[in-house]
Design a protein around this motif. Structure first.
Motif, mmCIF file in Angstrom:
data_model
loop_
_atom_site.group_PDB
_atom_site.id
_atom_site.type_symbol
_atom_site.label_atom_id
_atom_site.label_comp_id
_atom_site.label_asym_id
_atom_site.label_seq_id
_atom_site.Cartn_x
_atom_site.Cartn_y
_atom_site.Cartn_z
ATOM 1 N N LEU A 414 0.847 -1.187 0.000
ATOM 2 C CA LEU A 414 0.000 0.000 0.000
ATOM 3 C C LEU A 414 0.884 1.239 0.000
ATOM 4 O O LEU A 414 1.283 1.734 1.060
ATOM 5 N N PRO A 415 1.204 1.774 -1.173
ATOM 6 C CA PRO A 415 2.115 2.924 -1.230
ATOM 7 C C PRO A 415 1.648 4.105 -0.395
ATOM 8 O O PRO A 415 2.475 4.818 0.195
ATOM 9 N N TRP A 416 0.341 4.301 -0.300
ATOM 10 C CA TRP A 416 -0.182 5.426 0.481
ATOM 11 C C TRP A 416 0.026 5.252 1.977
ATOM 12 O O TRP A 416 -0.096 6.216 2.748
ATOM 13 N N ALA A 417 0.313 4.007 2.422
ATOM 14 C CA ALA A 417 0.470 3.740 3.862
ATOM 15 C C ALA A 417 1.946 3.766 4.272
ATOM 16 O O ALA A 417 2.239 3.578 5.454
ATOM 17 N N ALA A 418 2.850 3.969 3.327
ATOM 18 C CA ALA A 418 4.282 3.927 3.662
ATOM 19 C C ALA A 418 4.677 5.098 4.560
ATOM 20 O O ALA A 418 4.099 6.163 4.499
#
Length: 418
Positions: A414-418
């Motif tokens: 999940l790139p947005w959660a990095a």
């Protein structure tokens, strides 16, 4: 024609190859391109695919590649059967919800949401590349959760239809119980992906469901994992996925006492890949039936052939609702009988859906809309709202707790959660 399988290293693939070999008159495949980032699996599955087609006398060329762009170049049909994160991610999908007292399942409930969060962005990237390298190609989506992923593709403007093997499996089963050919059976299979009921079974135009229930009630109840009295009261046959709703607490108790399905499948896949490595093997092994996906190849070949040929035959697919279910928005994706044309599936009119089913369909469809929004835009708040909307979660504290757990467990995807 060129048929591409994205996720071609899957242990499912020999089932598809078997269908291509048997049904060559329906779908004349000249090239079968298997695309997968796992080169080792791809080599094993590709080798078996070549041997199977050679044994069948099928002339198709089998190509294998880890390069998606090269693989889809010039395709007529692209079949998606991928699993982002593999069986390890599936294990988390099944066990994290269970730890919170919810059903642990890879397509239903919180586990299904986690899979959608990982999968939708990947599928949309693949579809964009298909559109550039093979404009006009049809995307046939077998990737779960099929309803959410198919809606993402359609909302993105892609030529796509969703496919599940539940409907064809039921049709085959009904035909066997009624001792008729499968083509003689017409079933009223309606709902959402993994949330369907069969309300009518006709043989040569005559209603056969009451006879089917009377003669085979207990066998059918056992197959869907629900009490015979429930099927008798419904006068319909629910999909076995309805067990997660109709017998939720019982399922949770059973799951807590058993290994996860992911662990079972991972062990089975290791055994299957060892069999695929045998250079003397040139047919799909019997143990592949344990993997699931019965009759998947027949459904996939039939759908691909009809999308390309515009035969106008009726198949059960995942497609836009339109006006089929008036209690859902037109752009919702439903699973229903549809006429297959060169322009895509056109769902057929159905009898009014009873409130008992319509309420649950509308509830889960609303969840799917929120799940897709969470998969596209990210954010803990959107994940929590989707869980709050799901009938198998539906409690604020539980939704927040599960949202945090799912995001933490899937952060790498999940790139947005990095």
């Amino acid at each position: 024609m060129k048929l591409v399988v994205v996720g071609g290293g899957s242990t499912y693939t020999p089932e598809l190859v078997d269908g291509i070999a048997r049904l060559r008159a329906s779908l004349p495949v000249a090239e079968l391109a298997l695309v997968d980032p796992d080169r080792e699996r791809l080599a094993l599955v590709g080798g078996l695919a070549r041997r199977m087609l050679t044994r069948a006398g099928h002339p198709a060329l089998v190509t294998t590649t880890a390069d998606l762009d090269a693989g889809v170049d010039g395709a007529s049909v692209v079949l998606l059967q991928l699993r982002v994160g593999g069986q390890a991610a599936r294990h988390l999908d099944e066990t994290l919800p269970l730890a919170c007292g919810c059903v642990g399942q890879e397509t239903t409930g919180a586990g299904g949401l986690a899979k959608a969060l990982r999968t939708v962005p990947v599928v949309l990237d693949i579809a964009d590349r298909v559109a550039r390298r093979a404009p006009g190609a049809w995307i046939v989506n077998f990737t779960n959760p099929v309803g959410i992923v198919t809606r993402a593709l359609l909302d993105g403007g892609h030529r796509a239809a969703g496919l599940c093997n539940v409907a064809i499996t039921f049709r085959r089963r009904f035909a066997a119980l009624l001792d008729v050919a499968p083509d003689a059976v017409e079933a009223d299979h309606i709902g959402l992906n993994h949330l369907t009921w069969t309300r009518s079974v006709r043989v040569d135009g005559r209603e056969a469901l009451p006879r089917l229930l009377e003669a085979h009630l207990h066998a059918l109840a056992e197959e869907v994992g629900l009490p015979a009295a429930l099927l008798r009261g419904l006068g319909a046959i629910p999909s076995y996925y309805l067990r997660y709703f109709y017998a939720h607490d019982q399922v949770v108790d059973e799951q807590r006492q058993s290994p996860s399905r992911a662990d079972t499948v991972a062990a089975l896949e290791r055994d299957l890949l060892a069999e695929y490595a045998d250079p003397g093997l040139d047919t799909k092994p019997a143990r592949l039936e344990e993997r699931g996906g019965a009759f998947y190849s027949e459904a996939a070949v039939a759908l691909a052939a009809s999308l390309l040929g515009g035969d106008g035959d009726v198949q059960v697919v995942n497609a836009r609702n339109g006006a089929t279910l008036p209690f859902l928005p037109p752009d919702a994706v439903i699973e229903a009988p549809a006429r297959i044309t060169r322009d895509g599936p056109e769902p057929l009119p159905v009898a009014p859906v009873e409130p008992l089913y319509a309420g649950l369909i509308a509830h889960v469809s609303a969840y799917e809309e929120l799940a897709l929004d969470a998969a596209l835009r990210g954010g803990a708040g959107r994940v929590s709202r989707a869980l709050l909307a799901h009938p198998l979660v539906g409690q604020a504290d539980l939704a927040d707790r599960l949202a945090r757990a799912l995001i933490t467990a899937n952060r790498a995807h999940l790139p947005w959660a990095a």
